[in-house]
Design a protein around this motif. Sequence first.
Motif, mmCIF file in Angstrom:
data_model
loop_
_atom_site.group_PDB
_atom_site.id
_atom_site.type_symbol
_atom_site.label_atom_id
_atom_site.label_comp_id
_atom_site.label_asym_id
_atom_site.label_seq_id
_atom_site.Cartn_x
_atom_site.Cartn_y
_atom_site.Cartn_z
ATOM 1 N N PRO A 7 18.950 8.575 3.144
ATOM 2 C CA PRO A 7 19.267 7.253 2.576
ATOM 3 C C PRO A 7 19.196 6.174 3.650
ATOM 4 N N LEU A 8 18.719 5.010 3.262
ATOM 5 C CA LEU A 8 18.544 3.897 4.189
ATOM 6 C C LEU A 8 19.673 2.885 4.058
ATOM 7 N N SER A 9 19.859 2.098 5.094
ATOM 8 C CA SER A 9 20.802 0.992 5.019
ATOM 9 C C SER A 9 20.254 -0.066 4.066
ATOM 10 N N TYR A 10 21.107 -0.995 3.677
ATOM 11 C CA TYR A 10 20.719 -2.057 2.757
ATOM 12 C C TYR A 10 19.528 -2.858 3.297
ATOM 13 N N LEU A 11 19.594 -3.263 4.560
ATOM 14 C CA LEU A 11 18.552 -4.119 5.134
ATOM 15 C C LEU A 11 17.234 -3.372 5.298
ATOM 16 N N GLU A 12 17.294 -2.088 5.579
ATOM 17 C CA GLU A 12 16.079 -1.281 5.710
ATOM 18 C C GLU A 12 15.458 -0.996 4.342
ATOM 19 N N PHE A 13 16.300 -0.609 3.399
ATOM 20 C CA PHE A 13 15.790 -0.272 2.073
ATOM 21 C C PHE A 13 15.095 -1.474 1.431
ATOM 22 N N ASN A 14 15.714 -2.632 1.509
ATOM 23 C CA ASN A 14 15.121 -3.792 0.862
ATOM 24 C C ASN A 14 13.899 -4.328 1.596
ATOM 25 N N TYR A 15 13.767 -4.017 2.881
ATOM 26 C CA TYR A 15 12.509 -4.310 3.579
ATOM 27 C C TYR A 15 11.385 -3.526 2.908
ATOM 28 N N LEU A 16 11.641 -2.242 2.640
ATOM 29 C CA LEU A 16 10.627 -1.411 1.980
ATOM 30 C C LEU A 16 10.319 -1.923 0.580
ATOM 31 N N VAL A 17 11.357 -2.273 -0.182
ATOM 32 C CA VAL A 17 11.148 -2.753 -1.544
ATOM 33 C C VAL A 17 10.315 -4.034 -1.542
ATOM 34 N N LYS A 18 10.661 -4.965 -0.694
ATOM 35 C CA LYS A 18 9.974 -6.269 -0.662
ATOM 36 C C LYS A 18 8.486 -6.125 -0.392
ATOM 37 N N ASN A 19 8.104 -5.129 0.404
ATOM 38 C CA ASN A 19 6.703 -4.969 0.798
ATOM 39 C C ASN A 19 5.965 -3.880 0.021
ATOM 40 N N ALA A 20 6.616 -3.273 -0.966
ATOM 41 C CA ALA A 20 6.015 -2.172 -1.716
ATOM 42 C C ALA A 20 5.009 -2.669 -2.748
ATOM 43 N N LYS A 21 4.086 -1.791 -3.110
ATOM 44 C CA LYS A 21 3.185 -2.087 -4.233
ATOM 45 C C LYS A 21 3.976 -2.085 -5.530
ATOM 46 N N ALA A 22 4.921 -1.134 -5.624
ATOM 47 C CA ALA A 22 5.803 -1.057 -6.788
ATOM 48 C C ALA A 22 6.968 -0.138 -6.448
ATOM 49 N N VAL A 23 7.991 -0.217 -7.276
ATOM 50 C CA VAL A 23 9.163 0.650 -7.155
ATOM 51 C C VAL A 23 9.286 1.477 -8.427
ATOM 52 N N VAL A 24 9.550 2.767 -8.245
ATOM 53 C CA VAL A 24 9.827 3.659 -9.377
ATOM 54 C C VAL A 24 11.279 4.101 -9.218
ATOM 55 N N THR A 25 12.113 3.879 -10.233
ATOM 56 C CA THR A 25 13.548 4.076 -10.041
ATOM 57 C C THR A 25 14.233 4.436 -11.350
ATOM 58 N N ASP A 26 15.468 4.906 -11.250
ATOM 59 C CA ASP A 26 16.332 5.011 -12.433
ATOM 60 C C ASP A 26 17.634 4.254 -12.190
ATOM 61 N N GLN A 82 0.822 -1.210 0.000
ATOM 62 C CA GLN A 82 0.000 0.000 0.000
ATOM 63 C C GLN A 82 0.860 1.266 0.000
ATOM 64 N N TYR A 83 2.032 1.185 -0.623
ATOM 65 C CA TYR A 83 2.901 2.354 -0.766
ATOM 66 C C TYR A 83 3.882 2.092 -1.906
ATOM 67 N N PHE A 84 4.552 3.144 -2.328
ATOM 68 C CA PHE A 84 5.546 3.057 -3.397
ATOM 69 C C PHE A 84 6.924 3.447 -2.860
ATOM 70 N N VAL A 85 7.952 2.868 -3.452
ATOM 71 C CA VAL A 85 9.332 3.286 -3.181
ATOM 72 C C VAL A 85 9.853 3.983 -4.429
ATOM 73 N N LEU A 86 10.494 5.128 -4.215
ATOM 74 C CA LEU A 86 11.025 5.932 -5.323
ATOM 75 C C LEU A 86 12.514 6.180 -5.104
ATOM 76 N N THR A 87 13.324 5.967 -6.133
ATOM 77 C CA THR A 87 14.730 6.398 -6.096
ATOM 78 C C THR A 87 15.066 7.102 -7.402
ATOM 79 N N LEU A 88 15.766 8.204 -7.295
ATOM 80 C CA LEU A 88 16.205 8.967 -8.468
ATOM 81 C C LEU A 88 17.613 9.501 -8.220
#
Length: 362
Positions: free
Chosen positions: A263-282, A202-208
Amino acid sequence: MKITIIAGARPNFMKIAPIIDAIINAANSGAKISYRLVHTGQHYDKKMSHDFFKQLGIPEPHANLEAGGGTQAEQTANIMVRFEKELQENPADLVLVVGDVTSTMACAIVAKKMHTQLAHVEAGIRSGDITMPEEVNRMVTDAITDYFYTTSDVANKNLEASGVTGDRIVFVGNTMIDTLLKQTPRFIRPAIWQDASLKPQQYFVLTLHRPANVDQEQQLKVLLDEIVSSVDGLPVIFPVHPRTAAILDQIGVSAPNLHMIEPLSYLEFNYLVKNAKAVVTDSGGITEETTVMGVPCMTLRDNTERPETCTIGTNELLGTDPKAVKPAMAKLFSGNWKKGSIPELWDGKAAERIVNHLINLN
């Protein structure tokens, strides 16, 4: 077999961690192999480096060249001068470089000029976009490499097309996925989960961070406006790259559902990615991780050096035109996003294959 392993920037750390593990395991089993880890210091703030080493269980580097930042030329020159001295004082049978950052190319050149064998992990990937510094780094490194460790059949074909003989190409899989699969049980829920009352899918992760998206203030503003207005009010979590933060401060972008965080640590960032509705990134690497985790991914680029994330995985290239965001979001919300599958040999054993090959070079 004495191996010098080069790490310089955050993307490298996920790739070297399993290789070091595999070398230690092989040595403990009686194989005649050892390593020396050289950190070039291309990135060396706490979030970009120290935390990653600690979280991923990477031993402290044997040397830190502390090359620092600067322009492309300054950084390359600093790394080359310092690594030349390091390799003179600590000779190796083979220098192993990973990925496509400045350190990869700089240390590759030094190794070959000092008549040391060179191996490139993640060899052969190409975006076809020579304006990207990473593409130049890849091409130069692969032009002088002795052994090519590849992540996909596309990479194999790219190398063959450039004249590399098959006996020097070793299809091993993806060491970054080795790290992802090992670390998945250790993912950490970040503070933003509670702060923004997040719920799974129920959320998105964005990286640019790429210049085409962040260097022009108006383009960045329009892009962010398009994203936050296309997500049905769901939260957008945006860990902001330091380079991008300065630009965002100038344009004053804000929205109730846009959460710009450190910026998040590796373990925190990938927790968000794994549970996201989608990721928007470049980012390129994130598209590999979303593919393995089965998370929809929208890439704001006109090209990718990882086409298997699109042809096999969950990734789609949207380009850099902000107008492409709304149709992609509509496709996602309608339930029509592709499910994807996992590319061949992305199974957590790439590093073992690399080290087995290195041992057999003796």
